[in-house]
Every structure is written in structure tokens, then in C-alpha cells.
Motif scaffolding. Structure first.
Motif, short mmCIF file in Angstrom:
data_model
loop_
_atom_site.label_atom_id
_atom_site.label_comp_id
_atom_site.label_asym_id
_atom_site.label_seq_id
_atom_site.Cartn_x
_atom_site.Cartn_y
_atom_site.Cartn_z
N THR A 77 9.48 10.64 -9.91
CA THR A 77 8.03 10.63 -10.12
C THR A 77 7.31 11.62 -9.22
OG1 THR A 77 7.76 8.86 -8.50
CG2 THR A 77 8.04 8.20 -10.81
N ASN A 78 8.07 12.36 -8.42
CA ASN A 78 7.48 13.33 -7.49
C ASN A 78 6.51 12.66 -6.51
OD1 ASN A 78 8.44 16.00 -7.42
ND2 ASN A 78 6.44 16.84 -7.95
N GLN A 79 6.91 11.51 -6.00
CA GLN A 79 6.07 10.77 -5.07
C GLN A 79 6.87 10.33 -3.85
OE1 GLN A 79 4.90 7.53 -7.70
NE2 GLN A 79 2.88 8.44 -8.03
N PHE A 80 6.16 10.14 -2.75
CA PHE A 80 6.76 9.47 -1.62
C PHE A 80 5.75 8.45 -1.10
CE2 PHE A 80 4.71 11.79 1.98
CZ PHE A 80 4.22 12.91 1.31
N SER A 81 6.27 7.43 -0.40
CA SER A 81 5.44 6.27 -0.08
C SER A 81 5.59 5.82 1.36
CB SER A 81 5.81 5.10 -1.01
OG SER A 81 5.59 5.44 -2.36
N LEU A 82 4.57 5.13 1.82
CA LEU A 82 4.53 4.54 3.16
C LEU A 82 4.24 3.07 3.05
CD1 LEU A 82 4.25 4.74 6.33
CD2 LEU A 82 1.79 5.12 5.91
N ARG A 83 5.00 2.27 3.73
CA ARG A 83 4.70 0.86 3.90
C ARG A 83 4.64 0.56 5.39
NH1 ARG A 83 5.51 -2.94 -0.07
NH2 ARG A 83 6.46 -4.39 1.41
N LEU A 84 3.56 -0.08 5.81
CA LEU A 84 3.36 -0.45 7.21
C LEU A 84 3.06 -1.94 7.23
CD1 LEU A 84 2.95 0.45 10.20
CD2 LEU A 84 0.52 0.77 9.64
N ASN A 85 3.96 -2.71 7.81
CA ASN A 85 3.77 -4.16 7.74
C ASN A 85 3.08 -4.71 8.99
OD1 ASN A 85 5.81 -4.47 9.74
ND2 ASN A 85 7.39 -4.53 8.14
N SER A 86 2.68 -5.97 8.89
CA SER A 86 2.03 -6.68 10.00
C SER A 86 0.85 -5.89 10.57
CB SER A 86 3.05 -6.97 11.11
OG SER A 86 4.15 -7.68 10.60
N VAL A 87 -0.05 -5.46 9.71
CA VAL A 87 -1.14 -4.60 10.16
C VAL A 87 -2.17 -5.39 10.97
CG1 VAL A 87 -0.85 -2.96 8.28
CG2 VAL A 87 -2.46 -4.87 8.02
N THR A 88 -2.83 -4.68 11.86
CA THR A 88 -3.94 -5.20 12.64
C THR A 88 -5.10 -4.22 12.52
OG1 THR A 88 -3.41 -4.06 14.70
CG2 THR A 88 -2.27 -6.17 14.28
N ALA A 89 -6.21 -4.57 13.16
CA ALA A 89 -7.38 -3.70 13.13
C ALA A 89 -7.05 -2.31 13.70
CB ALA A 89 -8.52 -4.34 13.91
N ALA A 90 -6.08 -2.24 14.58
CA ALA A 90 -5.69 -0.95 15.18
C ALA A 90 -5.08 0.01 14.17
CB ALA A 90 -4.72 -1.18 16.33
#
Lengths: 126, 108
Positions: A77-90
Motif C-alpha cells: 500500500t506504499n504506507q508505513f505506520s507508527l503505534r505509540l502505546n500508553s500515551v500521556t499528555a506528554a
């Protein structure tokens, strides 16, 4: 010419997972010399490199975020992705994707981020 | 990890001034140093790679120098469109990469 565009939710709740996709157009994501990277910028602050991935799936992460990050690539699909878990306001920031071109410059092989997306704002709030 | 420290964090200058921004790496990085310009509300743009190589389309008033741990970005004659924030970034061999804290150039 090559263009990158970030997409994903603009609002994420604390403790949940931030998911963003970067769509590459005007060229193929498949190039063994390049990395595809994520960079973020909290409001009023400087740039922070998050991580990068090659088209073959080799990944590199910011050590301060490493345990929370997953970066993946989908060459179909010509895409790359980011997943960031346990997010906070920072984690509230403008998130950019970028092409980290690898090339021979002067006497060495160098990487430099020469194509950037326009960025997408992510706010972490309940 | 390699840290990069920019100075100053901000400066005020006039159109036509010569401006110099420095970047210091925490260890020798040869010439693996890039410079970017970011205008307000915009994505960063690459100015210089490999410490001294001007990116395509970048005006010749911009120049970079340095090797090892100490690097410099110079704007020979500041133009109105150059008021922006500038970042250095080390790209030594393989990631992780790090950016400097940024230098904001504004109008005196």
C-alpha cells in the motif's frame, strides 16, 4: 515528486494507543537505501526523532520511547505506520513522517531527511 | 547515545546581517551532521547534509562547516524569509538520530 501525508486520529485518550499512518505518493516506498521515519514536536518545543524503518522492516527507535513504539511498513500500500502505546499528555505533539534518504555524499554514505509530510496534530486528553 | 547541543537558543538580527549558529556533538561524528530550517507552522526543510553540502534549491547564502564535534551553520546575508528556527541533527552511521534544541532567528 515524492510526497508524504500523515493520517490518524487527532485526539487520543490517556493510556490508549496512538496510531498514525504515512502514505507515500509519487514514488515507491521500496528502496534499499532509504529509511522512513517519524518525528514529533510538542507545542512550542523542538524536534524529537521517534524512529525509522527500512522497506525490509528493519527498525530503529528512540531509546527513550523504545518500549512503547511499534513502526511497521506495508509495501503493498506504499504506507508505513507508527503505534505509540500508553500515551500521556506528554505525547501531545505535531507528528511528522519523513523520508530519510541514504546516499553517498562526499566521502561517505549519509542519511538526511529531505522529504517531509505536512504533519498531523495529536492531542492526548480525556 | 549521541547528543547534539546548539547555541545560541535564540538570536535577534537584521536583514543583511551575517548569522552563525553552532552545534556541538557529544562525541566525534565525522561529518555526519545535517541542518534544517523550520518556519512557523511548517514542516522542517533540509538545508545542508554531510555538514557542508547544500541541498538542491537552497540559496548559496547558507553554508555549513565543521568536522568531528564542532559544526557551524552560517547565513551570509540574512533575508526576510530566513527568520525561522534552525535545527542540527546528527546522522552518524545508523540511527538513533538526535536533533539539537533549535535556534530561533528573529528580527531585531
Amino acid at each position: 515528486q515524492l510526497q508524504l501525508k500523515e493520517s490518524g486520529p487527532g485526539l487520543v485518550k490517556p493510556s490508549e494507543t496512538l496510531s498514525l499512518t504515512c502514505t507515500v505518493s509519487g514514488g515507491s516506498i521500496t528502496n534499499s537505501n532509504n529509511f522512513w521515519g517519524w518525528i514529533r514536536q510538542p507545542p512550542g518545543k523542538g524536534l524529537e526523532w521517534i524512529g525509522s524503518i527500512s522497506d525490509s522492516g528493519d527498525t530503529f527507535h528512540n531509546p527513550s520511547l523504545k518500549s512503547r513504539i511499534t513502526i511497521s511498513v506495508d509495501t503493498s500500500t506504499n504506507q508505513f505506520s507508527l503505534r505509540l502505546n500508553s500515551v500521556t499528555a506528554a505525547d501531545t505533539a505535531m507528528y511528522y513522517c519523513a523520508l530519510d534518504s541514504g546516499d553517498i555524499v562526499l566521502d561517505g554514505f549519509h542519511y538526511y531527511m529531505d522529504v517531509w509530510g505536512t504533519g498531523t496534530t495529536v492531542t492526548v486528553s480525556s | 547515545d549521541i547528543q547534539v547541543t546548539q547555541s545560541p537558543t535564540s538570536l535577534s538580527a537584521s536583514v543583511g546581517d551575517r548569522v552563525t549558529i553552532t552545534c556541538r556533538a557529544s562525541q566525534s561524528i565525522s561529518n555526519y551532521l545535517n541542518w534544517y530550517q523550520q518556519r512557523p507552522g511548517k514542516a522542517p526543510k533540509l538545508l545542508i547534509s554531510a555538514a557542508s553540502v547544500l541541498h538542491s534549491g537552497v540559496p548559496s547564502r547558507f553554508s555549513g562547516s565543521g568536522y568531528g564535534t564542532d559544526f557551524t551553520l552560517t547565513i551570509s546575508s540574512l533575508q526576510p524569509e530566513d527568520f525561522a528556527t534552525y535545527y542540527c541533527q546528527q546522522s552518524y552511521i545508523t540511527p538513533p538520530w538526535t536533533f539539537g534544541q533549535g535556534t530561533k532567528v528573529d528580527i531585531k
